[in-house]
Design a protein around this motif. Sequence first.
Motif, PDB file in Angstrom:
ATOM      1  N   LEU A 141      65.180  55.841  46.168  1.00 55.58           N
ATOM      2  CA  LEU A 141      65.352  55.693  47.808  1.00 55.58           C
ATOM      3  C   LEU A 141      64.245  56.425  48.299  1.00 55.58           C
ATOM      4  CD1 LEU A 141      69.263  55.800  47.951  1.00 55.58           C
ATOM      5  CD2 LEU A 141      67.811  53.827  48.430  1.00 55.58           C
ATOM      6  N   ARG A 142      64.011  57.559  47.752  1.00 57.16           N
ATOM      7  CA  ARG A 142      62.824  58.330  48.726  1.00 57.16           C
ATOM      8  C   ARG A 142      61.484  57.571  48.557  1.00 57.16           C
ATOM      9  NH1 ARG A 142      65.602  62.900  46.430  1.00 57.16           N
ATOM     10  NH2 ARG A 142      64.240  62.881  44.673  1.00 57.16           N
ATOM     11  N   MET A 143      61.223  57.085  47.408  1.00 59.99           N
ATOM     12  CA  MET A 143      59.939  56.258  47.363  1.00 59.99           C
ATOM     13  C   MET A 143      60.033  54.835  48.330  1.00 59.99           C
ATOM     14  SD  MET A 143      59.612  56.216  43.060  1.00 59.99           S
ATOM     15  CE  MET A 143      57.942  55.130  43.104  1.00 59.99           C
ATOM     16  N   ALA A 144      61.134  54.357  48.221  1.00 58.79           N
ATOM     17  CA  ALA A 144      61.372  53.096  49.003  1.00 58.79           C
ATOM     18  C   ALA A 144      61.166  53.571  50.575  1.00 58.79           C
ATOM     19  CB  ALA A 144      62.629  52.252  48.712  1.00 58.79           C
ATOM     20  N   ALA A 145      61.724  54.657  50.973  1.00 64.12           N
ATOM     21  CA  ALA A 145      61.744  55.055  52.348  1.00 64.12           C
ATOM     22  C   ALA A 145      60.257  55.248  52.825  1.00 64.12           C
ATOM     23  CB  ALA A 145      62.644  56.098  52.705  1.00 64.12           C
ATOM     24  N   THR A 150      60.694  54.263  56.746  1.00 64.59           N
ATOM     25  CA  THR A 150      61.814  54.335  57.394  1.00 64.59           C
ATOM     26  C   THR A 150      63.087  54.786  56.412  1.00 64.59           C
ATOM     27  OG1 THR A 150      63.518  53.452  58.825  1.00 64.59           O
ATOM     28  CG2 THR A 150      62.889  52.165  56.915  1.00 64.59           C
ATOM     29  N   ASP A 151      64.240  55.350  56.892  1.00 63.18           N
ATOM     30  CA  ASP A 151      65.258  55.764  56.060  1.00 63.18           C
ATOM     31  C   ASP A 151      65.858  54.712  55.264  1.00 63.18           C
ATOM     32  OD1 ASP A 151      65.296  58.652  56.050  1.00 63.18           O
ATOM     33  OD2 ASP A 151      65.964  58.389  58.235  1.00 63.18           O
ATOM     34  N   CYS A 152      66.484  54.883  54.262  1.00 62.72           N
ATOM     35  CA  CYS A 152      67.166  53.661  53.562  1.00 62.72           C
ATOM     36  C   CYS A 152      68.466  54.316  52.831  1.00 62.72           C
ATOM     37  CB  CYS A 152      66.506  52.685  52.833  1.00 62.72           C
ATOM     38  SG  CYS A 152      65.510  53.605  51.864  1.00 62.72           S
ATOM     39  N   TRP A 153      69.693  53.512  52.428  1.00 66.45           N
ATOM     40  CA  TRP A 153      70.594  53.903  52.005  1.00 66.45           C
ATOM     41  C   TRP A 153      71.209  52.788  51.084  1.00 66.45           C
ATOM     42  CZ3 TRP A 153      69.567  54.046  56.986  1.00 66.45           C
ATOM     43  CH2 TRP A 153      69.687  55.339  57.773  1.00 66.45           C
ATOM     44  N   THR A 165      68.662  58.556  52.273  1.00 70.10           N
ATOM     45  CA  THR A 165      67.787  59.542  52.454  1.00 70.10           C
ATOM     46  C   THR A 165      67.875  60.390  53.625  1.00 70.10           C
ATOM     47  OG1 THR A 165      66.266  57.812  54.012  1.00 70.10           O
ATOM     48  CG2 THR A 165      66.102  58.011  51.224  1.00 70.10           C
ATOM     49  N   ALA A 166      69.054  60.030  54.539  1.00 65.29           N
ATOM     50  CA  ALA A 166      69.621  60.737  55.843  1.00 65.29           C
ATOM     51  C   ALA A 166      70.824  60.578  55.897  1.00 65.29           C
ATOM     52  CB  ALA A 166      68.607  60.166  56.994  1.00 65.29           C
ATOM     53  N   HIS A 195      69.736  47.799  62.058  1.00 67.90           N
ATOM     54  CA  HIS A 195      69.427  48.056  60.623  1.00 67.90           C
ATOM     55  C   HIS A 195      69.617  46.768  59.812  1.00 67.90           C
ATOM     56  CE1 HIS A 195      70.698  52.193  61.933  1.00 67.90           C
ATOM     57  NE2 HIS A 195      70.559  52.519  61.017  1.00 67.90           N
ATOM     58  N   VAL A 196      68.545  46.837  58.924  1.00 67.94           N
ATOM     59  CA  VAL A 196      68.627  45.571  57.974  1.00 67.94           C
ATOM     60  C   VAL A 196      69.562  45.935  56.981  1.00 67.94           C
ATOM     61  CG1 VAL A 196      67.029  44.108  56.392  1.00 67.94           C
ATOM     62  CG2 VAL A 196      66.168  45.103  58.575  1.00 67.94           C
ATOM     63  N   LEU A 197      70.338  44.847  56.359  1.00 65.39           N
ATOM     64  CA  LEU A 197      71.426  44.696  55.309  1.00 65.39           C
ATOM     65  C   LEU A 197      70.395  43.904  54.110  1.00 65.39           C
ATOM     66  CD1 LEU A 197      73.381  45.227  57.459  1.00 65.39           C
ATOM     67  CD2 LEU A 197      75.112  44.581  55.872  1.00 65.39           C
TER      68      LEU A 197
END
Length: 501
Positions: A141-145, A150-153, A165-166, A195-197
Amino acid sequence: MQLNDLLADPELGLVLLNGAEEMARPVRGVYITDLLDPRRYLHGGELVLSGLMWRNEPADSEAFVAALVDAGVAGLAAGTARLGHAPPDLVEACRRHGLPAFEVPLTVSFNTLADRIQRRSAPRRELVAAVAGGADLDQVLRMAADELGTDCWVLSAVGWIVGGTADLPEETRCAALREFATGRLPRTVRPGDAHVLWPVESGIEPPAAGWFVLARGDVADWDEEKEAIATDLGTVVALLRARVDEARRIAGRSVEAALRRLLDGTSTQAEVAARLETAGLPTAEPLRAVALSVGDLAESTTLLREIAAATGMASVTAPLGEGATALFVDDEAHLAELDALLRRIAAETEPGLGKRRLAVGVSDVSPATALRGALEEAGYARRLAQQRRGRAEVVAAAELASHEVLLASAPDELRRSYRQRLLADLIAYDSAHNSDLVRTLRTFLDCSGSWSRCAKQLHVHVNTLRYRIQRIEEITGRDLADFPSRVDFYLALELDREPAE
């Protein structure tokens, strides 16, 4: 990439069957299938590759193409290994529905075509390589962010945040869960900031046990590079999910056989305790058993494993009996809150159930030495939950001290026969005469036999009510002044409230 990129690639040698005017369509992924209706696995924008194994007659082509168009795919690539060519009925169905279609030559494998699409899709190798090298979800997730800026989950459809990431605002979490349950992905949700799903292509059933990616932004503003990164993230999360599920299955297998033998009396508590310890559950702690069913054994097990993870408690889940059973171990204070926690999770899970009904039974807090009793208690509570009318019902052991548990424990055939004997003549009379005797009887009993209260609720005169009750007694041959008769009718009417199967 676009469809015309594939058509123009001389190494692929694709033959255009339909849709020359649609070649600018973007391709957002690839999906290989031989299902007649693969809609549940499609999210829109894919190039579908099919060997046409589903085709047994010309009418199948119409059903297959209609399903693809309904799913919003970019196009179809038909293999020739089975039939030698794309049949005319398939080409005609694509023309009718406006679906671009190619024929894939026998010399080109689906793997080659899929790899070409993936390699052209964008810089997506780093995430895959990281997972292959042992990276966990937080690292991915950190790499993708970093790539997305942007943050992602990753969220589970049962409500818990698998990783991120947040901090995720509660409003956003709830809105994302509702959106995931009601529409295809990718899509944008706006509970404030957009936010994108994004889908996680894992094929998990039921969808209520699935995971999905959430990232800040609007999918309409994303370029091909961001879409490719999100696609790759969905893919690697699916790989990580597969690892998690395999670990869950291994833990479940270690105790499943022992639990079965415990219930049939061929295993001892000590043997089961050893299996629980092997699965990582300390048998010195108290436990609660949970039984769950959504109508299918495998789906019940998958969903209960995901719900168990959402509680944050130590647990192990295995298929058992008519559904799945989980054992939760924690301190007594936390276990006492388990049924309330499961009700909250069930409420968040309900929108993703589709046509399924969720029934959950929870035992009382018990020592490990009383495990057999806890398992049986959870099973009775689950059967009681199945008799209730809601789509997601959770019943705790404390609720078993009622007539409902007697009804729930009776065989289906006996319940149907009992209801039929008590109510069939009244139902038939109401149908033939357009009367309302069943409702009158139900209201009369709900009012504890009070003539005035019952007449008021039915908006009739007391004399009219007395006539109706007299008519009920004549038709059924039962005296409603007799308390046992009232009990019999009350139980039959409770059975009449059962949801249709």
